[in-house]
Design a protein around this motif. Structure first.
Motif, PDB file in Angstrom:
ATOM      1  N   MET A   1       0.831  -1.196   0.000  1.00  0.00           N
ATOM      2  CA  MET A   1       0.000   0.000   0.000  1.00  0.00           C
ATOM      3  C   MET A   1       0.872   1.257   0.000  1.00  0.00           C
ATOM      4  O   MET A   1       0.619   2.220  -0.737  1.00  0.00           O
ATOM      5  N   LEU A   2       1.927   1.255   0.822  1.00  0.00           N
ATOM      6  CA  LEU A   2       2.829   2.409   0.869  1.00  0.00           C
ATOM      7  C   LEU A   2       3.499   2.618  -0.487  1.00  0.00           C
ATOM      8  O   LEU A   2       3.596   3.755  -0.978  1.00  0.00           O
ATOM      9  N   GLN A   3       3.956   1.552  -1.106  1.00  0.00           N
ATOM     10  CA  GLN A   3       4.593   1.671  -2.418  1.00  0.00           C
ATOM     11  C   GLN A   3       3.610   2.163  -3.467  1.00  0.00           C
ATOM     12  O   GLN A   3       3.971   2.945  -4.354  1.00  0.00           O
ATOM     13  N   ASP A   4       2.361   1.738  -3.355  1.00  0.00           N
ATOM     14  CA  ASP A   4       1.341   2.146  -4.326  1.00  0.00           C
ATOM     15  C   ASP A   4       1.051   3.632  -4.225  1.00  0.00           C
ATOM     16  O   ASP A   4       0.956   4.339  -5.237  1.00  0.00           O
ATOM     17  N   VAL A   5       0.906   4.125  -3.005  1.00  0.00           N
ATOM     18  CA  VAL A   5       0.664   5.563  -2.826  1.00  0.00           C
ATOM     19  C   VAL A   5       1.868   6.361  -3.320  1.00  0.00           C
ATOM     20  O   VAL A   5       1.726   7.391  -3.989  1.00  0.00           O
ATOM     21  N   MET A   6       3.076   5.877  -3.031  1.00  0.00           N
ATOM     22  CA  MET A   6       4.278   6.572  -3.483  1.00  0.00           C
ATOM     23  C   MET A   6       4.347   6.593  -5.010  1.00  0.00           C
ATOM     24  O   MET A   6       4.723   7.604  -5.612  1.00  0.00           O
ATOM     25  N   ALA A   7       3.993   5.498  -5.653  1.00  0.00           N
ATOM     26  CA  ALA A   7       4.014   5.437  -7.115  1.00  0.00           C
ATOM     27  C   ALA A   7       2.987   6.370  -7.738  1.00  0.00           C
ATOM     28  O   ALA A   7       3.141   6.793  -8.883  1.00  0.00           O
ATOM     29  N   ASN A   8       1.929   6.687  -6.972  1.00  0.00           N
ATOM     30  CA  ASN A   8       0.876   7.576  -7.472  1.00  0.00           C
ATOM     31  C   ASN A   8       1.043   9.002  -6.980  1.00  0.00           C
ATOM     32  O   ASN A   8       0.084   9.783  -6.986  1.00  0.00           O
ATOM     33  N   ALA A   9       2.243   9.375  -6.573  1.00  0.00           N
ATOM     34  CA  ALA A   9       2.478  10.709  -6.039  1.00  0.00           C
ATOM     35  C   ALA A   9       2.110  11.802  -7.057  1.00  0.00           C
ATOM     36  O   ALA A   9       1.419  12.779  -6.724  1.00  0.00           O
ATOM     37  N   ARG A  10       2.560  11.675  -8.280  1.00  0.00           N
ATOM     38  CA  ARG A  10       2.284  12.700  -9.296  1.00  0.00           C
ATOM     39  C   ARG A  10       0.796  12.798  -9.626  1.00  0.00           C
ATOM     40  O   ARG A  10       0.236  13.903  -9.654  1.00  0.00           O
ATOM     41  N   PRO A  11       0.102  11.668  -9.882  1.00  0.00           N
ATOM     42  CA  PRO A  11      -1.338  11.777 -10.105  1.00  0.00           C
ATOM     43  C   PRO A  11      -2.082  12.407  -8.937  1.00  0.00           C
ATOM     44  O   PRO A  11      -2.998  13.222  -9.145  1.00  0.00           O
ATOM     45  N   LEU A  12      -1.705  12.045  -7.688  1.00  0.00           N
ATOM     46  CA  LEU A  12      -2.389  12.626  -6.526  1.00  0.00           C
ATOM     47  C   LEU A  12      -2.125  14.128  -6.428  1.00  0.00           C
ATOM     48  O   LEU A  12      -3.046  14.915  -6.104  1.00  0.00           O
ATOM     49  N   GLN A  13      -0.904  14.548  -6.711  1.00  0.00           N
ATOM     50  CA  GLN A  13      -0.599  15.981  -6.711  1.00  0.00           C
ATOM     51  C   GLN A  13      -1.425  16.700  -7.772  1.00  0.00           C
ATOM     52  O   GLN A  13      -1.934  17.809  -7.540  1.00  0.00           O
ATOM     53  N   SER A  14      -1.587  16.078  -8.922  1.00  0.00           N
ATOM     54  CA  SER A  14      -2.346  16.700 -10.000  1.00  0.00           C
ATOM     55  C   SER A  14      -3.826  16.805  -9.641  1.00  0.00           C
ATOM     56  O   SER A  14      -4.495  17.792  -9.993  1.00  0.00           O
ATOM     57  N   VAL A  15      -4.349  15.802  -8.950  1.00  0.00           N
ATOM     58  CA  VAL A  15      -5.773  15.804  -8.591  1.00  0.00           C
ATOM     59  C   VAL A  15      -6.123  17.002  -7.723  1.00  0.00           C
ATOM     60  O   VAL A  15      -7.118  17.696  -7.966  1.00  0.00           O
ATOM     61  N   ILE A  16      -5.311  17.262  -6.685  1.00  0.00           N
ATOM     62  CA  ILE A  16      -5.685  18.343  -5.759  1.00  0.00           C
ATOM     63  C   ILE A  16      -5.522  19.721  -6.387  1.00  0.00           C
ATOM     64  O   ILE A  16      -6.029  20.716  -5.835  1.00  0.00           O
ATOM     65  N   HIS A  17      -4.829  19.833  -7.534  1.00  0.00           N
ATOM     66  CA  HIS A  17      -4.736  21.106  -8.234  1.00  0.00           C
ATOM     67  C   HIS A  17      -5.779  21.233  -9.342  1.00  0.00           C
ATOM     68  O   HIS A  17      -5.839  22.251 -10.032  1.00  0.00           O
ATOM     69  N   ASP A  18      -6.604  20.202  -9.503  1.00  0.00           N
ATOM     70  CA  ASP A  18      -7.682  20.241 -10.487  1.00  0.00           C
ATOM     71  C   ASP A  18      -8.819  21.110  -9.964  1.00  0.00           C
ATOM     72  O   ASP A  18      -9.189  21.029  -8.789  1.00  0.00           O
TER      73      ASP A  18
END
Length: 567
Positions: A260-277
């Motif tokens: 789970m930790l690795q998955d969230v880390m791998a999705n760092a860029r998409p998650l950053q992009s989501v909150i700026h949408d």
């Protein structure tokens, strides 16, 4: 007549294949059978009834055969051949170490093998477990029966000891206490894996990171608009989309899950992009959970702690993976733990973690797994001799603690006859002061490049033991101890069944004949793989082929750059 003609056109009769001689046919069928047996369930026997497979055999000139042939007399004959060969190899060995793995899981196959002094491993038996945690007495009985079987009525002293991944070491300790010649070791591969759990439980950064990752995964998986946005940016950044790994509903959110930790880390860029949408920003006004997720994602300390946690898990797991492939000997245990300790301290320095706290966690696990044989083998193995200022090659006593030095004395006196104890200690003093002739020491320590891995490896791994057995004849008592000690393996890793065979073999309601066939297939497959030093199962090989092992993108650092530029 027209209908018959159309049918013939749709399924033309296969042309006969090339004519093969009987020896060629017999060789081909034997190779085919070996391939099926050595796949250990990955290749379905029923698949040979497929018309396309039958047509292929016809094309290459092989006779038709029933899949049942593979599970009948042909399997019995092949098993008898392999069993006879393994019996000879074990009988010819002066002594052996029993290796057992599979105790850690509740529904699995417990494997039993013999590590021989020449560096090879011979599979011996498998025991099917059917759920439930096994009592220590049961483990002790299984191990002792395996020793008696391997000794085949001869002296039990031929078994130098046991290495096993037993979840508790009581059975190993009890056997060692009753039989003073035995060295019973817990598997170091399992110790490293348990160390990851120790860090996750005892280092303060893990609970907060795990909780925040759980919150992110649960929110984005269950909130439809947020999930749609995440999938949109996953496709842009990662070229694929999917749910985030989340904890099972039956488990607390704070339970550690490295994937789970690795998955969230791998999705760092998409998650950053989501909150700026803009759509997500609008939802934050009406949804307090969405606002909390945005705060977590904006918090750089969260990403720093997440990177630290993932980095530590990767550090320990990478050493464990290498250990599984290398199968280190017992003399390598102290250097391995020292190497791990050094890497953990570098990690502490990089991420600003309290080094004393991390050392306490590591030392606690070290003490749980430590065995005096680690120190004795380290001292007696010529591979670790150090050249001093006078040119002598001396054992590395200076790297032992006072307690470990005492362990060396105690272990050596335990492994020899009582009347030889004082002689062994005198010989140890001579070994400590004189060491080994420089010419022989250098020969033992010669390394060469391994073309497969690109690493430098000992040119002749057996030379450490052979030097004691041949050149150093004056060490009559100490030499016997050294020869029996330094070949011991520190891990129980070896043959691994694939999921298909594991599921088939442990299914309830199987007949005795079916279980016997499964045992024979496992025996053939295990010995073939151990002889090739092939320690991956077919599923792991398929994963390498399909997904490769290329370098990971540093998506987290790129996400930090993007986030900082936006802010």
């Amino acid at each position: 007549m027209l209908e018959d003609s159309v049918k013939k056109l749709k399924s033309p009769k296969a042309s006969p294949g090339p004519a093969l001689t009987k020896p060629q046919v017999d060789t081909a069928m034997a190779l085919l059978a070996d391939w099926v047996y050595e796949s250990c369930g990955a290749v379905s026997m029923a698949a040979f009834s497929n018309p396309k497979v039958r047509s292929f055999f016809h094309q290459v000139g092989l006779p038709p055969f029933s899949p049942r042939d593979l599970a009948g007399p042909r399997l019995d004959s092949r098993f008898e051949d392999v069993r006879a060969d393994s019996d000879v190899r074990i009988r010819d060995a002066r002594f052996f170490q029993l290796a057992s793995q599979g105790w850690k899981t509740t529904d699995s196959i417990i494997t039993l093998a013999a590590n021989l002094p020449n560096g090879t491993t011979v599979f011996r038996n498998s025991v099917f477990s059917h759920g439930g945690r096994m009592p220590s007495k049961y483990a002790e009985d299984v191990l002792w029966e395996a020793i008696a079987d391997l000794c085949a009525g001869g002296p039990l002293h031929r078994c130098v000891g046991i290495v096993a991944d037993r979840f508790k070491n009581k059975a190993l300790r009890d056997l060692e206490n009753r039989h003073q010649w035995m060295i019973n070791l817990p598997c170091q591969l399992q110790a490293f894996r348990n160390l990851v759990k120790d860090f996750a439980r005892d280092l303060p950064l893990f609970p907060s990171v795990t909780t925040n990752c759980s919150k992110l995964a649960i929110f984005f998986n269950s909130n439809s608009p947020a999930r749609a946005l995440l999938h949109k940016y996953q496709l842009q950044e990662l070229d694929h989309s999917g749910l985030l790994r989340s904890p099972p509903l039956s488990e607390p959110a704070a339970n550690f899950d490295p994937i789970m930790l690795q998955d969230v880390m791998a999705n760092a860029r998409p998650l950053q992009s989501v909150i700026h949408d803009d759509d997500y920003k609008v939802s934050c006004h009406d949804d307090s959970d969405a606002q909390q997720m945005a705060e977590i994602i904006r918090d750089m300390s969260f990403w720093n702690e997440l990177e630290a946690a993932v980095s530590l898990v990767k550090l320990v797991n990478s050493m464990a993976t290498e250990m599984e492939a290398e199968r280190p000997l017992v003399g390598q245990c102290l250097p391995l733990w020292d190497e791990l300790r050094s890497k953990v301290r570098e990690w502490c320095s990089k991420f600003g973690v309290d080094q004393d706290f991390a050392d306490k966690v590591l030392d606690k696990r070290f003490k749980k797994n430590y065995h005096p044989a680690w120190s004795a083998a380290y001292i007696l193995d010529p591979l670790y001799l150090l050249k001093d200022t006078s040119g002598k090659y001396l054992p590395p006593f200076k790297y032992l603690s006072p307690e470990q030095e005492k362990d060396v004395d105690k272990l050596i006196t335990r492994l020899v006859l009582r009347e030889e104890a004082h002689i062994a200690l005198m010989e140890l003093m001579k070994w400590r002061s004189e060491g080994l002739d420089p010419l022989y020491a250098q020969a033992v320590q010669v390394k060469q490049l391994d073309p497969m891995t690109g690493k430098m490896r000992i040119a002749n791994p057996q030379s450490s033991r052979l030097v004691w057995e041949t050149y150093m004849s004056e060490f009559k008592s100490l030499g016997k101890v050294a020869a029996r000690l330094i070949f011991l393996h520190a891990t129980s890793s070896g043959f691994k069944c694939n999921t298909t065979m594991l599921r088939w073999a442990t299914a309830r309601g199987r007949s005795r004949a079916a279980m016997d066939r499964a045992q024979k297939m496992i025996f053939i497959a295990a010995n073939a793989k151990l002889e090739r030093r092939d320690f991956l199962n077919e599923e792991e090989k398929d994963a390498e082929i399909f997904f490769g092992s290329g370098a990971e993108d540093d998506v987290l650092n790129e996400a930090f750059v993007d986030a900082s530029s936006v802010s």
